[in-house]
Design a protein around this motif. Structure first.
Motif, PDB file in Angstrom:
ATOM      1  N   ILE A 281      40.205  40.660  38.421  1.00 51.11           N
ATOM      2  CA  ILE A 281      39.386  40.264  37.274  1.00 51.11           C
ATOM      3  C   ILE A 281      38.882  38.842  37.461  1.00 51.11           C
TER       4      ILE A 281
ATOM      5  N   ASP B  77      35.037  37.211  32.379  1.00 51.83           N
ATOM      6  CA  ASP B  77      35.751  37.665  31.179  1.00 51.83           C
ATOM      7  C   ASP B  77      35.460  36.730  30.007  1.00 51.83           C
TER       8      ASP B  77
ATOM      9  N   TYR C 238      33.847  42.694  34.325  1.00 54.18           N
ATOM     10  CA  TYR C 238      34.564  41.479  34.727  1.00 54.18           C
ATOM     11  C   TYR C 238      35.368  41.659  36.011  1.00 54.18           C
TER      12      TYR C 238
ATOM     13  N   ASP D 131      37.952  35.668  35.837  1.00 57.91           N
ATOM     14  CA  ASP D 131      38.249  35.048  34.538  1.00 57.91           C
ATOM     15  C   ASP D 131      37.009  34.458  33.884  1.00 57.91           C
TER      16      ASP D 131
END
Length: 702
Positions: free
Chosen positions: A124, A129, A101, A126
């Motif tokens: 990261i 993720d 991610y 999102d």
């Protein structure tokens, strides 16, 4: 170990929905692979070729076998392409995407020679993720799941059983104290935010609790009467529209590393014991600086875990949180699959070596951190699986490649299932060997011929400098050319490939990035400079992959510039000619005329333009004007609900919808301008729903 839980996986069949039917070598390949797998064969190799439809073959094989499947690929780009193609063929099943991610990742490291500590730095994504959580959620709740993953799926992930144990089960008529429910959500790493409602958050309004699970784009609303759950609903978080009323719902934790208070307390006790032991070792060795460094960092992390249940870099303590013994393998995505899952390794000649190399690269960096007091020794156990550990966790495996590696062939005693005949009738390109003397002049001549026919050319070189210099030379001659190598920004690479297909330039010069997975039907010529320079870039495997880039064009050719024919060249030429002869014989026998493959060049930008035209037609242009140039406006979801629910005159409600559509349209374009195409696509889908409602109001005369 597979997770043992009381979760009942939903049983639904894999069903391919497409106008295509197996053709070429596909029917025989699917039948043979099904026969081998049902017969108990541990390993099967599918020898494919560019454009033979290996992705479609995997979809049809999944439909035959009806087993959860993991597809592993060597990088994110190929994984995304594979997942999108599978989703088109299996729209009613769970086709998930599981990759790292991180948009950017600089691992924590220490360079003793210069006393340089490099702190972990990452960005990261999102959305990725969310897709990772969606993958584990699907694996635990349904059988009809295919996960398309990069090799990062063998890296440590939270314990599946703890992930399930911390799950929140909601049932209409069930009883739970409101405050206890809220504390459970916090313990699952959800954050309360009554203003900015987004994934991984929840908000509370009296006896109504709304949650957006970290793996979903829709929200869950819980309406309580005292301690009883009175209603459960799934709703659109932006518009507030109720999608469904539910009798039962599961909410999984917001983190794969979630742990209950008892487990966390045991973990902290283990960390403190290890810290005391390690500090004693360092002090006995006279490493006082390292001891002080380790004491400060670890005690701070322990305090954070006690106070908020997490800390930066908590994955480095995963061994203690999981309750594993020193040196034991971590839990990974593989542990979320049921026992009978099928593994498919695409581009296996690249993916298999990557799997084997991940452990050594990771552990060597962490050993240095441990030696110099930056981490406890247990941090080494936050790692990918070793090759042997990986082998223990997989069952039946299918290897896909145009150039299978020695490992795969050894596993099957050299036996392969062939799929080299294309459904389109296209044949492998003709390979022509040319002398290096005057190669650039000859190349220029060939480029001009292709440019006149509106066809494209790929040129492969051995060095970045040569790629750049050749591009400059071609530009001086008036030839539209660009270069592509590892220093070119990732997003720019995507743009370059799209521009090549659109004809904004004619020649792309590159090094090694022009091999696996590039889908460029407009390319009719691949020129390989210095083809006789033996090495990785000119090995038999690399040459076969490079030759494949011209296989999607009906008039494809490959020109190798060389003064001698090396063993690698001969192997690549012999294999190409073998496939070509088989393909021509098949076409001749059946009277097939090869069909030029001209895939539509479509991306999110095209879709946005179509959505724009529809919006202008619906709003008459007025709506866009009132918000053009404004910054994104917060609170759109609540405004959409007001437009529906507050009982105001219809004209006012319609006006709010018009304004909302206009504002979202501007946000969609802003996201696309920043190359946030996934966000732009989500906003586009929201606009579609709002316009559907607006049309309904207009039809009703509101």
């Amino acid at each position: 170990m597979r997770p043992v839980s009381d979760l009942q996986r939903r049983v639904a069949p894999f069903q391919v929905i497409t106008d295509m039917v197996p053709a070429g070598d596909q029917p025989a390949a699917i039948d043979e692979m099904e026969r081998r797998i049902r017969g108990g064969a541990t390993d099967t190799v599918l020898l494919g070729a560019t454009g033979t439809g290996k992705t479609a073959t995997v979809a049809w094989l999944a439909e035959r076998l009806q087993r959860p499947t993991l597809v592993m690929l060597p990088n994110k780009t190929l994984a995304a392409q594979f997942a999108n193609e599978l989703r088109e063929m299996l729209p009613q099943n769970a086709v998930e995407y599981f990759v790292s991610y991180y948009d950017y990742y600089q691992p924590e490291a220490y360079v003793p020679q210069t006393d340089t500590y490099i702190e972990k730095d990452s960005s990261i994504n999102d959305e990725v993720d969310r897709l990772r959580h969606s993958a584990t959620n699907s694996l635990l709740t349904r059988r009809d799941t295919i996960v398309v993953a990069s090799v990062s799926c063998i890296y440590g992930l939270g314990t599946p059983q703890e992930y399930v144990d911390r799950m929140l089960k909601l049932q209409v008529g069930g009883t739970v104290e409101r405050d206890i429910l809220l504390r459970k959500l916090v313990g699952m790493q959800y954050q309360r935010n009554d203003l900015a409602f987004s994934r991984g958050t929840f908000r509370v309004r009296g006896d109504t609790i709304e949650i957006i699970p970290v793996y979903e784009e829709l929200a869950v609303r819980i309406e309580m009467f005292g301690d009883e759950i009175e209603r459960l609903m799934t709703l659109h978080p932006l518009t507030g529209e109720v999608i469904s009323e539910d009798d039962e719902l599961y909410v999984f934790p917001a983190s794969h590393y979630v742990a209950g208070p008892e487990r966390m307390e045991r973990a902290v006790a283990g960390i403190e014991a290890e810290l005391a032991e390690r500090l004693g070792e360092l002090e006995r060795q006279g490493k006082l600086l390292e001891a002080q460094r380790l004491r400060m960092r670890t005690t701070y992390d322990i305090e954070m875990m006690r106070q908020v249940g997490s800390c930066s870099g908590i994955e480095n303590y995963s061994r203690h949180i999981d309750g594993r013994a020193a040196g034991s393998p971590p839990n990974t995505l593989l542990d979320y699959f049921p026992e009978d899952f099928l593994l498919v390794i695409d581009e296996s000649h690249v993916t298999v070596p990557q799997i084997g190399a991940m452990y050594e690269g990771d552990v060597s960096r962490k050993r240095v951190l441990v030696e110099h007091g930056f981490r406890l020794p247990s941090a080494i156990d936050n790692r990918p699986l070793t090759w042997d550990e990986f082998g223990e966790r997989i069952g039946q495996t299918v290897y896909l490649s145009a150039t299978p590696g020695p490992y795969e062939l050894t596993r099957t005693s050299g036996e392969v299932v062939e799929q080299v005949i294309r459904p389109t009738g296209l044949v492998d390109p003709q390979v022509i060997i040319k002398q290096t003397k005057g190669q650039i002049d000859d190349l220029v001549h060939e480029i001009r011929l292709r440019a006149e026919r509106d066809e494209r050319v790929l040129v492969t070189t051995l060095t970045k400098k040569m790629a750049e210099d050749l591009t400059d030379y071609l530009l001086e001659l008036g030839i539209r050319a660009r270069y592509l190598h590892s220093e070119v920004d990732t997003l720019r690479r995507v743009e370059l490939l799209r521009e090549l297909r659109l004809g904004e330039y004619d020649v792309l010069v590159g090094i090694n990035l022009l091999r696996e997975g590039l889908d460029l039907p407009e390319v009719s010529l691949v020129s390989i400079l210095d083809a006789d320079k033996e090495g990785f870039l000119r090995s038999g495997t690399s040459l076969i992959q490079t030759i494949g880039r011209a296989a999607r064009n009906v008039s494809g050719e490959v020109h190798m510039y060389a003064d001698k024919v090396t063993p690698s060249m001969q192997r690549a030429i012999d294999e190409t000619n073998r496939r070509r002869d088989k393909q021509i014989a098949y076409n001749t026998e059946r009277g097939i005329d090869p069909t030029p493959l001209r895939k539509r060049i479509a991306d999110i930008l095209d879709q946005l333009m179509r959505e724009d035209a529809d919006t202008e037609k619906l709003l008459g242009g007025a709506g866009r004007q009132q918000s053009r140039g404004k910054a994104p406006v917060p609170g759109l979801a609540s405004r959409a609900r007001v437009a529906r629910d507050d009982g105001r005159p219809g004209s006012e409600a319609r006006g709010d919808l018009v304004a909302l559509i206009a504002e979202l349209t501007d946000q969609m374009h802003a996201a696309a301008a920043e190359l946030q195409f996934e966000l732009a696509a989500r906003i586009r889908d929201e606009i579609k729903e709002l316009k559907h409602e607006l049309r309904g109001m207009q039809a009703a005369g509101v």
